[in-house]
Write an enzyme that holds these catalytic residues in place. Sequence first.
Site, mmCIF file in Angstrom:
data_model
loop_
_atom_site.group_PDB
_atom_site.id
_atom_site.type_symbol
_atom_site.label_atom_id
_atom_site.label_comp_id
_atom_site.label_asym_id
_atom_site.label_seq_id
_atom_site.Cartn_x
_atom_site.Cartn_y
_atom_site.Cartn_z
ATOM 1 N N LYS A 274 0.832 -1.198 0.000
ATOM 2 C CA LYS A 274 0.000 0.000 0.000
ATOM 3 C C LYS A 274 0.873 1.256 0.000
ATOM 4 O O LYS A 274 2.045 1.207 0.394
ATOM 5 C CB LYS A 274 -0.878 0.026 1.259
ATOM 6 C CG LYS A 274 -1.925 -1.075 1.345
ATOM 7 C CD LYS A 274 -2.664 -0.990 2.678
ATOM 8 C CE LYS A 274 -3.702 -2.091 2.820
ATOM 9 N NZ LYS A 274 -4.844 -1.914 1.904
ATOM 10 N N ASP A 285 -7.667 -3.117 10.353
ATOM 11 C CA ASP A 285 -8.164 -4.065 9.352
ATOM 12 C C ASP A 285 -8.663 -5.362 9.988
ATOM 13 O O ASP A 285 -8.977 -6.317 9.283
ATOM 14 C CB ASP A 285 -7.066 -4.367 8.320
ATOM 15 C CG ASP A 285 -7.632 -4.738 6.958
ATOM 16 O OD1 ASP A 285 -8.794 -4.388 6.684
ATOM 17 O OD2 ASP A 285 -6.917 -5.379 6.168
ATOM 18 N N GLU A 346 -6.333 -9.658 0.546
ATOM 19 C CA GLU A 346 -6.011 -10.796 1.422
ATOM 20 C C GLU A 346 -7.141 -11.190 2.363
ATOM 21 O O GLU A 346 -7.217 -12.342 2.800
ATOM 22 C CB GLU A 346 -4.745 -10.482 2.235
ATOM 23 C CG GLU A 346 -4.935 -9.672 3.503
ATOM 24 C CD GLU A 346 -5.524 -8.279 3.285
ATOM 25 O OE1 GLU A 346 -6.221 -7.806 4.188
ATOM 26 O OE2 GLU A 346 -5.294 -7.673 2.224
ATOM 27 N N ARG A 348 -10.280 -11.693 1.965
ATOM 28 C CA ARG A 348 -11.157 -12.756 1.448
ATOM 29 C C ARG A 348 -10.481 -14.129 1.522
ATOM 30 O O ARG A 348 -11.152 -15.148 1.637
ATOM 31 C CB ARG A 348 -11.578 -12.405 0.021
ATOM 32 C CG ARG A 348 -10.459 -12.339 -0.983
ATOM 33 C CD ARG A 348 -10.797 -11.462 -2.184
ATOM 34 N NE ARG A 348 -10.787 -10.043 -1.844
ATOM 35 C CZ ARG A 348 -11.026 -9.059 -2.714
ATOM 36 N NH1 ARG A 348 -11.324 -9.354 -3.974
ATOM 37 N NH2 ARG A 348 -10.995 -7.801 -2.337
#
EC number: 3.4.11.1
Length: 496
Positions: A274, A285, A346, A348
């Site tokens: 990122k 997250d 990531e 999922r």
Amino acid sequence: MSAKFEISFSKSAKLTGGLAILLKTTDADSAAGAETVDPAGVIAKAARIARFSAKSMSALDIVAPEGASVERIVVIGLGKAADLTAHDWLKAGGTAAARIKNTDKTAVFIDVPGRETSARAAADFALGMLLRTYSFDTYKTKKNDDEEKAGKSVKVTIVTTDPAGAKKAFSDSEAIAGGVNLARDLVNEPPNVLGPVEFAAKAKELEKLGIEVEILTEKEMRRFGMGALLGVAQGSVRPPRLAVMQWKGGKAKDRPVAFIGKGVVFDTGGISIKPAAGMEDMKGDMGGAAAVTGLMHVLASRKAAVNAVGIIGLVENMPDGNAQRPGDIVTSMSGQTIEVINTDAEGRLVLCDALWYCNDRFKPQFMINLATLTGAIVVALGNVHAGLFSNDDQLSAQLTEAGLSTNEKLWRMPLGKDYDKLIDSKFADMKNTGGRQAGSITAAHFIKRFVQDTPWAHLDIAGTAMGSPQDEINQSWGSGFGVRLLDELVRAHYES
């Protein structure tokens, strides 16, 4: 740290100093309790001078005159009496809590002239107070005056016509506040403190409430074939964990309801790294896992008459010589293979193995997963609604209803074959991203491939779990979104 309110309910209050809080609607001539607190009519005069119209969540702060039984009077506007909702009572409680300063005792006159105020409304008002006063200052060594006072105890007496009923309802409110504030704590913790192992230990602490907690290690997950989840974790020196929480409050024969949370404790994006700007927010997250943990806390604390399972996949997504690469193909627990196009997609991969494990082991009535999954949902819905994706109309309707009731609002998004085909892969059964277009929808379709025929809903809470606008009941960066919503779903539809 949260302010410590010692809340009690009574039909009357002994007023000797401190603060009195009164509620007023636009269609009432005076506020409830005014005749007790203000026999000289100071409130009416102050309202006239300040042009206070009792608009919803407005406040009038008055220094009590010489000889009054209290030191300060605060009048909170509620708008029209006929328009009051359960969430308005929460907001009023939050508005009141923000006004409680420099006092160790407060009396709140909650009954509204011309409208019956229920015990539930009084409890909701108190819940709003508890939610508003949450703060996270664990790592501050120097605090201002307001922060120092936040940890001091304040006695609050809520004056209502049904104190016994309000006290009974408030026991659930305390459970809800505890779960929401636990979720907020988890999201707000710095990532160097809260890794997968440490998060799992926090889940383990729920055993003291009667929840059964199992922690699966990397070795055990490898034995189950959770190659998708483990692929995300392989770039970090911090080992992954899968926490399985069970609350058995229903009948032994009843199938459980199941909640699954994405727990990426820090997300750099991995090799698909990122941008640096804003990456510090990626400590949040794991907002889905935090919400599931908070929900399980609520269900156990209020002794919910339901069997519930909470599963959280805990990993850290880091770039490293051993990290997963774009182009890798991994095998999930389901046996389906996945081409990793983008290592920053990531969440999922974590969810697909957790969902399959849940379905295979527990055969639940439904599965609901929560995840701060896509930036695309924030573009679509902002910070107001979370995205709702589902294969079941009844479950979707129940979730939407619960969202409106708690003001943790959901917006149902489309699913369909034309979207699903976008994640087909030339080299594996599927790929983990379908490209820039319809990013939230293709992410949901990826997850959907791992739920089989079980009723399922995916809540994309990327815009609501962290950094959402502050309001009357939330002043925290981590909001705890989803805890009240899912508790209401269970309470309204699934308790025996």
